[in-house]
Design a protein around this motif. Sequence first.
Motif, mmCIF file in Angstrom:
data_model
loop_
_atom_site.group_PDB
_atom_site.id
_atom_site.type_symbol
_atom_site.label_atom_id
_atom_site.label_comp_id
_atom_site.label_asym_id
_atom_site.label_seq_id
_atom_site.Cartn_x
_atom_site.Cartn_y
_atom_site.Cartn_z
ATOM 1 N N ALA A 32 0.821 -1.217 0.000
ATOM 2 C CA ALA A 32 0.000 0.000 0.000
ATOM 3 C C ALA A 32 0.850 1.261 0.000
ATOM 4 O O ALA A 32 0.465 2.276 -0.580
ATOM 5 C CB ALA A 32 -0.926 0.001 1.217
ATOM 6 N N ALA A 33 2.020 1.202 0.613
ATOM 7 C CA ALA A 33 2.856 2.399 0.769
ATOM 8 C C ALA A 33 3.640 2.739 -0.495
ATOM 9 O O ALA A 33 3.768 3.903 -0.836
ATOM 10 C CB ALA A 33 3.817 2.209 1.934
ATOM 11 N N ARG A 34 4.210 1.786 -1.133
ATOM 12 C CA ARG A 34 5.028 1.951 -2.335
ATOM 13 C C ARG A 34 5.994 3.125 -2.258
ATOM 14 O O ARG A 34 5.600 4.271 -2.181
ATOM 15 C CB ARG A 34 4.151 2.113 -3.568
ATOM 16 N N GLY A 35 7.256 2.815 -2.327
ATOM 17 C CA GLY A 35 8.265 3.857 -2.447
ATOM 18 C C GLY A 35 8.747 4.461 -1.144
ATOM 19 O O GLY A 35 9.341 5.526 -1.146
ATOM 20 N N THR A 36 8.526 3.805 -0.043
ATOM 21 C CA THR A 36 9.036 4.310 1.220
ATOM 22 C C THR A 36 9.828 3.203 1.909
ATOM 23 O O THR A 36 9.631 2.024 1.624
ATOM 24 C CB THR A 36 7.895 4.803 2.144
ATOM 25 N N ASP A 37 10.722 3.591 2.791
ATOM 26 C CA ASP A 37 11.516 2.587 3.494
ATOM 27 C C ASP A 37 10.967 2.285 4.885
ATOM 28 O O ASP A 37 11.536 1.502 5.628
ATOM 29 C CB ASP A 37 12.971 3.018 3.590
ATOM 30 N N ARG A 38 9.822 2.885 5.229
ATOM 31 C CA ARG A 38 9.226 2.699 6.553
ATOM 32 C C ARG A 38 7.719 2.552 6.413
ATOM 33 O O ARG A 38 7.078 3.368 5.745
ATOM 34 C CB ARG A 38 9.534 3.904 7.426
ATOM 35 N N VAL A 39 7.164 1.521 7.029
ATOM 36 C CA VAL A 39 5.711 1.341 7.024
ATOM 37 C C VAL A 39 5.222 1.085 8.447
ATOM 38 O O VAL A 39 5.935 0.512 9.267
ATOM 39 C CB VAL A 39 5.256 0.182 6.102
ATOM 40 N N VAL A 40 4.009 1.527 8.710
ATOM 41 C CA VAL A 40 3.356 1.305 9.993
ATOM 42 C C VAL A 40 2.188 0.359 9.744
ATOM 43 O O VAL A 40 1.482 0.487 8.744
ATOM 44 C CB VAL A 40 2.857 2.646 10.586
ATOM 45 N N PHE A 41 1.990 -0.596 10.646
ATOM 46 C CA PHE A 41 0.901 -1.547 10.482
ATOM 47 C C PHE A 41 0.501 -2.102 11.841
ATOM 48 O O PHE A 41 1.181 -1.888 12.843
ATOM 49 C CB PHE A 41 1.299 -2.675 9.517
ATOM 50 N N ARG A 42 -0.607 -2.799 11.857
ATOM 51 C CA ARG A 42 -1.114 -3.400 13.093
ATOM 52 C C ARG A 42 -1.198 -4.910 12.911
ATOM 53 O O ARG A 42 -1.686 -5.396 11.890
ATOM 54 C CB ARG A 42 -2.490 -2.822 13.413
#
Length: 118
Positions: free
Chosen positions: A80-90
């Motif tokens: 869902a984020a595409r193109g970032t090196d950091r994601v937040v999730f649960r």
Amino acid sequence: MLNDDDLIYSYTRSQALADGVLVDLSERAHSCSIRYSTACTASVWAVIQAIPEPDRDMREVAEAVRISAVLSAMLEAIRAARGTDRVVFRALGAELWAQCGPGDDGEPVITIMLEGED
């Protein structure tokens, strides 16, 4: 005496894995189509192991299911984020985040942490 380029101490990912500060999830991650080495912090590992199972065999199965739940939620956040090196999730009732960065030899690695850890 010292300047900003002088390295006084370095704690490597390999040392963190050997010390138990990080727990290697790479084998399970690769089976979930994650191609980078993946580890979680000891705090995330405690969340994964938090639900006790009375039977040893069932405990191992439950642990594998919980690891897969974390990795699946992370993969969904990455897509869902595409193109970032950091994601937040649960996952597993916890707020988690994953960072993709350089490993000990500059290779991309993923680290899964509880929100607030770095």
